[in-house]
Design an enzyme around this catalytic site. Sequence first.
Site, PDB file in Angstrom:
ATOM      1  N   HIS B 258      39.392  45.295  31.714  1.00 47.85           N
ATOM      2  CA  HIS B 258      39.126  44.308  32.767  1.00 47.85           C
ATOM      3  C   HIS B 258      40.092  44.512  33.955  1.00 47.85           C
ATOM      4  O   HIS B 258      39.657  44.602  35.109  1.00 47.85           O
ATOM      5  CB  HIS B 258      39.287  42.901  32.178  1.00 47.85           C
ATOM      6  CG  HIS B 258      39.033  41.794  33.150  1.00 47.85           C
ATOM      7  ND1 HIS B 258      37.825  41.143  33.247  1.00 47.85           N
ATOM      8  CD2 HIS B 258      39.819  41.214  34.083  1.00 47.85           C
ATOM      9  CE1 HIS B 258      37.881  40.223  34.187  1.00 47.85           C
ATOM     10  NE2 HIS B 258      39.088  40.241  34.724  1.00 47.85           N
ATOM     11  N   GLU B 259      41.370  44.603  33.652  1.00 47.78           N
ATOM     12  CA  GLU B 259      42.352  44.774  34.738  1.00 47.78           C
ATOM     13  C   GLU B 259      42.207  46.137  35.408  1.00 47.78           C
ATOM     14  O   GLU B 259      42.449  46.279  36.607  1.00 47.78           O
ATOM     15  CB  GLU B 259      43.774  44.559  34.219  1.00 47.78           C
ATOM     16  CG  GLU B 259      44.040  43.166  33.632  1.00 47.78           C
ATOM     17  CD  GLU B 259      43.631  42.022  34.541  1.00 47.78           C
ATOM     18  OE1 GLU B 259      43.647  42.189  35.775  1.00 47.78           O
ATOM     19  OE2 GLU B 259      43.269  40.943  34.015  1.00 47.78           O
ATOM     20  N   HIS B 262      39.742  45.739  38.135  1.00 46.51           N
ATOM     21  CA  HIS B 262      40.384  45.208  39.357  1.00 46.51           C
ATOM     22  C   HIS B 262      41.192  46.300  40.059  1.00 46.51           C
ATOM     23  O   HIS B 262      41.122  46.471  41.271  1.00 46.51           O
ATOM     24  CB  HIS B 262      41.327  44.055  39.000  1.00 46.51           C
ATOM     25  CG  HIS B 262      40.648  42.753  38.706  1.00 46.51           C
ATOM     26  ND1 HIS B 262      39.828  42.124  39.603  1.00 46.51           N
ATOM     27  CD2 HIS B 262      40.669  41.944  37.612  1.00 46.51           C
ATOM     28  CE1 HIS B 262      39.376  40.983  39.082  1.00 46.51           C
ATOM     29  NE2 HIS B 262      39.865  40.849  37.872  1.00 46.51           N
ATOM     30  N   GLU B 288      35.974  40.331  40.954  1.00 48.75           N
ATOM     31  CA  GLU B 288      35.608  40.043  39.563  1.00 48.75           C
ATOM     32  C   GLU B 288      34.375  40.843  39.145  1.00 48.75           C
ATOM     33  O   GLU B 288      34.212  41.161  37.964  1.00 48.75           O
ATOM     34  CB  GLU B 288      35.380  38.531  39.406  1.00 48.75           C
ATOM     35  CG  GLU B 288      35.300  38.054  37.972  1.00 48.75           C
ATOM     36  CD  GLU B 288      36.636  38.019  37.233  1.00 48.75           C
ATOM     37  OE1 GLU B 288      37.694  38.256  37.868  1.00 48.75           O
ATOM     38  OE2 GLU B 288      36.629  37.776  36.010  1.00 48.75           O
TER      39      GLU B 288
END
Lengths: 493, 493
Positions: B258-259, B262, B288
């Site tokens: 997830h990070e 980003h 997101e």
Amino acid sequence: MINDTLSALLDFQKETEALAQVAGRLSWDQETMMPRGAAMQRGEEMAAMESVLHARRTDPRVGEWLSGLEGSELDPVAAAKLRHIRRSFDRANKVPAKLAAEIARVTSVSQGKWAAARAQDDFAAFAPVLAQVVALKREEGAALADGGDVYDAMLDDYEPEMTAAELDAMFGEMRPRLRALREAVLAQPEPKAVTGSFPEEAQLALSAKLAGVFGYDFERGRIDKAVHPFSSGSGSDVRITTRTNPADPFNCFYSTIHEVGHACYEQGIDPDYALTPLGQGVSMGVHESQSRIYENQLGRSRAFAGFLFEQMQEVFGDIGIDSPEAFYAAVNRVQKDFIRTEADEVQYNLHIMLRFDLERAMVAGDLAPAELEGAWNERFEKDFGYAVPRASLGCLQDVHWSVGLFGYFPTYSLGNVYAGCLHEALRSDIPGLDDQLARGETGQATGWLRERVQRHGGLMKPREVIARACGREPGAGPLLDYIEAKFSGIYGL
Amino acid sequence: MINDTLSALLDFQKETEALAQVAGRLSWDQETMMPRGAAMQRGEEMAAMESVLHARRTDPRVGEWLSGLEGSELDPVAAAKLRHIRRSFDRANKVPAKLAAEIARVTSVSQGKWAAARAQDDFAAFAPVLAQVVALKREEGAALADGGDVYDAMLDDYEPEMTAAELDAMFGEMRPRLRALREAVLAQPEPKAVTGSFPEEAQLALSAKLAGVFGYDFERGRIDKAVHPFSSGSGSDVRITTRTNPADPFNCFYSTIHEVGHACYEQGIDPDYALTPLGQGVSMGVHESQSRIYENQLGRSRAFAGFLFEQMQEVFGDIGIDSPEAFYAAVNRVQKDFIRTEADEVQYNLHIMLRFDLERAMVAGDLAPAELEGAWNERFEKDFGYAVPRASLGCLQDVHWSVGLFGYFPTYSLGNVYAGCLHEALRSDIPGLDDQLARGETGQATGWLRERVQRHGGLMKPREVIARACGREPGAGPLLDYIEAKFSGIYGL
């Protein structure tokens, strides 16, 4: 009215100090954490911080506040704060912004050229940019000196109110005694070195333990690895770095203890001074006195070496040495070498004197930067008795001149001299010191230093802090007596 | 003349952007490296940086430069830069400095009170300060709204030009389909979870490998541990954090992916935009969308789960699951739970809708902050079918409101919706995607995202980036179709 002006000035200064801490932490990050690809962007970030700080240091309101306050009746703490702010304001305003920017630009280039030249042992590749740096720093020095001595003005940046004449006298007293001692010691058989296997993790674990033994507060700091060990930050965030060498564990342990000395100075300052001009170590010389006394007078003492000997045997098993006495000799070996940062207590200051004389000559215009390598090699052979084989072991070994640090080297020796004075006074106040050190207890000694030196931060002038701590004017005598006694003992002179 | 003005503005802005990066890195340091005892001093340092940044954002020269340029013929890149600077200048000037300072002061207190209240499951202890925060944020929202809708003005901070009315329509489409799916899924037997031993070092090593698999550039970033995973920084220094849970390795792996989503957005932006207003992700929703599509549509796909299954068996041995199909079900388990951050793809957006409605009601003045717990629990039981047993599992679970983030929650769902649209388009452009993912190759998919979305940074408006990338106006349809198909398959509906 006075109070309002003082509050306005100190509030403004507090923000400046906080921003300076941020800039310092950015440098720490650069040496420890920064990804390699971020270097260019980091340059922009550092420049932006510098520009903000410069604007604040030269802010005309600071001048007005200062003028409104000077001559008023102030308590000693407020007066000391004003003294520092005035110094910084005048200094920042004396140097034209264009010159400051040019120095920043050229030194950032020249540091890279120095590193490349050192890797190639090619002084000629570095000489042209060194000449530029010297010219710019002379111009800056002249602006700061305001008609006075240019080298003294440079020195004043690192050691307020110290002069080259005083250093000359000090070195004049030290040189013959250290050279004589050096010759006598090197005529003796060389002590045995440690041997064995020293895994990095174990070195780091023991060095962290040693940091704790010397009172480093991990709640307000941390230890990381870096190519060159350093201490960074003030107040409640004082970080140090260390490095490891698989063949030489002393490099890690004594680098750590040295940086712990710097860090404990910062951590030991009265918390009321945090984010004020008094909230940092007062000069490079006084700073170095703390790192040196932790590292050498305490850390390399016979008593503490005994403690470290036990610790190392526990961690590493057989280290090729079987008595505390032989171990004490091993941590104090005097060797024929070329590198300042690896020099022992006998030879270290001889390395400094050489640099002091050569940088003064360059600043005075008596030595052309292009002639530095020849002058260095000639002087080295005269002082040390053997020839420098290549520039990386000679005039290219230190980063300082490439980044414009002229007037900085002598503060290392001044730190040694101050450490000698402090050690003499501390020994006479703590008769049981060796019993404590032999058990790995440094609390009474470091407490004495915190109380006498560290907690005052920038309250007094550098020489005053040392004089009051020792009850005498500082001088080279105690350091020389200590070194002679110690090494005569080890080498059976 | 235009060019001089533009250069002056952009030079000034570049320094502001560099300082913003420094402030961001200071926050990173606070969560990863800062010694515990440095918290108070760090507060002063952050405040000083904020004050510098605020002064620059409201600098009257920026207004003059902007006025001098607006109406001129500019290329699209310069025009986009101006648009961002104008937005930031107007925003900063609309909020009175006193109000901004009061919000900073109160939210720093309220975050502490929230943490304490959460630890005690005591909403009443948090309610008074929450009321203060809501009142201050309403005042700020009114200043920003300039007569328009207050909640929309808040939303605009995180997702420019999005409105609550549009979100209402979007959630209205999503709610019934997600609730129906949720009910059907929870009526089925629960898939098996992984079991075994998952040592921290091995989790971190595999998560770093996964970061590389998804294209995270370690030359311009690094991974550290933190309590809450996050991504930080732009340009060539984009760092992420992760965490480990010895019982649940998916927490570490999917937080990391997830990070990385980003971070790859930031790392993928055209380097020409670095340290300009275009050099960051354009909105929270678009940001997101990248983290979600990396984590879910790619990372939790059947194909990639097969790859991860092999990796985990290699690293951890027996993990209590013996087929790729069962593993795929395990990484997509839908469970009765209370916590948003741990929710699966089916339930996640239901958590957001609840928060969206409650925060709008508080901002509108229709729900008194003191009544929040009751309103939350009532609504939760209605949406999820079971009661909240304590406040830490209910209205105290998220930090957002305590720090004044109103209008932020819906951008999470918007990110999911955008990810759904991007995934639909990406699938149709890359027919062989599953074969690639099954081999742990993400390059074509992440390359597609970089080319279509990431590299543009702030050049276009948020909705425009997504619409152009997908060739359609964004809407919830693709996300809902994808979720229904995926979970019907896993649960045999």
